[in-house]
Design a protein around this motif. Structure first.
Motif, PDB file in Angstrom:
ATOM      1  N   TYR A 120      -5.483  -8.971 -11.699  1.00 55.92           N
ATOM      2  CA  TYR A 120      -6.400  -7.954 -11.197  1.00 55.92           C
ATOM      3  C   TYR A 120      -7.799  -8.031 -11.814  1.00 55.92           C
ATOM      4  O   TYR A 120      -8.507  -7.035 -11.920  1.00 55.92           O
ATOM      5  CB  TYR A 120      -5.790  -6.549 -11.319  1.00 55.92           C
ATOM      6  N   ASN A 148      -8.044  -4.961  -6.586  1.00 53.26           N
ATOM      7  CA  ASN A 148      -6.767  -4.731  -5.900  1.00 53.26           C
ATOM      8  C   ASN A 148      -6.197  -6.000  -5.289  1.00 53.26           C
ATOM      9  O   ASN A 148      -4.977  -6.163  -5.207  1.00 53.26           O
ATOM     10  CB  ASN A 148      -6.919  -3.683  -4.791  1.00 53.26           C
ATOM     11  N   LYS A 158       0.835  -1.206   0.000  1.00 54.05           N
ATOM     12  CA  LYS A 158       0.000   0.000   0.000  1.00 54.05           C
ATOM     13  C   LYS A 158       0.868   1.254   0.000  1.00 54.05           C
ATOM     14  O   LYS A 158       0.603   2.199  -0.734  1.00 54.05           O
ATOM     15  CB  LYS A 158      -0.931   0.001   1.200  1.00 54.05           C
ATOM     16  N   LYS A 188      -4.281 -10.065  -7.599  1.00 56.74           N
ATOM     17  CA  LYS A 188      -3.010 -10.087  -8.328  1.00 56.74           C
ATOM     18  C   LYS A 188      -2.800 -11.405  -9.078  1.00 56.74           C
ATOM     19  O   LYS A 188      -2.314 -11.415 -10.207  1.00 56.74           O
ATOM     20  CB  LYS A 188      -1.848  -9.841  -7.367  1.00 56.74           C
ATOM     21  N   PRO A 214      -4.143  -1.899  -9.628  1.00 58.68           N
ATOM     22  CA  PRO A 214      -4.368  -1.121  -8.403  1.00 58.68           C
ATOM     23  C   PRO A 214      -4.061   0.377  -8.550  1.00 58.68           C
ATOM     24  O   PRO A 214      -2.993   0.764  -8.998  1.00 58.68           O
ATOM     25  CB  PRO A 214      -3.409  -1.773  -7.395  1.00 58.68           C
TER      26      PRO A 214
END
Length: 174
Positions: free
Chosen positions: A120, A113, A6, A116, A161
């Motif tokens: 996505y 998000n 993040k 992966k 993301p």
């Protein structure tokens, strides 16, 4: 997503916001001509006079070159996404996901998000997706073919993301 990822995404988005200031690519509102050349080294938007053949570009500044595409209902649509940047897909990947009308784009992006492993594209949201390209890195392209029978406005997004904030638009089917 863990805290390190993040923080990295926030830093990347901040860096991109700072570096992309001052240079904004714009496309003509409506164009039906094929543009193969441009001036000043910038990529010109590419459209086609052939019915339902669509081309859209994504760049390293997290932007699509157009935010509106048009197609004819009930006829096959051939859509090509070109990543005209140079950054690898692990850092600046782009895809194009066409969603059904009424899909909550923000909720879709949150679920994307955490997807992966599937580039996505969240498995839980397959029912909301009409079609999608592969996840692309700089210099790559992907072409998909699909048909939409019902007239309407279908949102499209890049589900990498953080990209949905800037990389979104609408496919208008008439």
């Amino acid at each position: 997503m863990n805290k390190t990822i993040k923080i990295s995404m926030v830093m990347l988005m901040g860096f991109l916001a700072v570096t992309s200031c001052g240079k904004k690519e714009t496309a003509p509102a409506e164009s039906t001509e094929v543009n193969e050349t441009s001036t000043e080294g910038e990529a010109a938007p590419v459209t086609s006079t052939e019915e339902n053949v669509l081309v859209i570009e994504g760049n390293d500044q997290m932007q699509f070159n157009v935010n509106e595409l048009k197609a004819v209902a009930g006829k096959p649509i051939k859509l090509t996404l070109k990543h005209v940047g140079q950054i690898a897909k692990e850092v600046m990947g782009h895809n194009l996901v066409i969603l059904k009308e009424g899909t909550d784009q923000a909720a879709f992006a949150v679920k994307a998000n955490d997807a992966k492993a599937t580039d996505y594209i969240p498995e839980s949201e397959k029912a909301s997706i009409i079609a999608h390209t592969k996840l692309l890195g700089g210099g790559e392209e992907d072409t998909i073919e699909f048909t939409i029978d019902k007239k309407g406005s279908y949102p499209f997004v890049c589900s990498f993301p953080g990209h949905v904030a800037l990389m979104k638009g609408v496919l208008i089917v008439e």
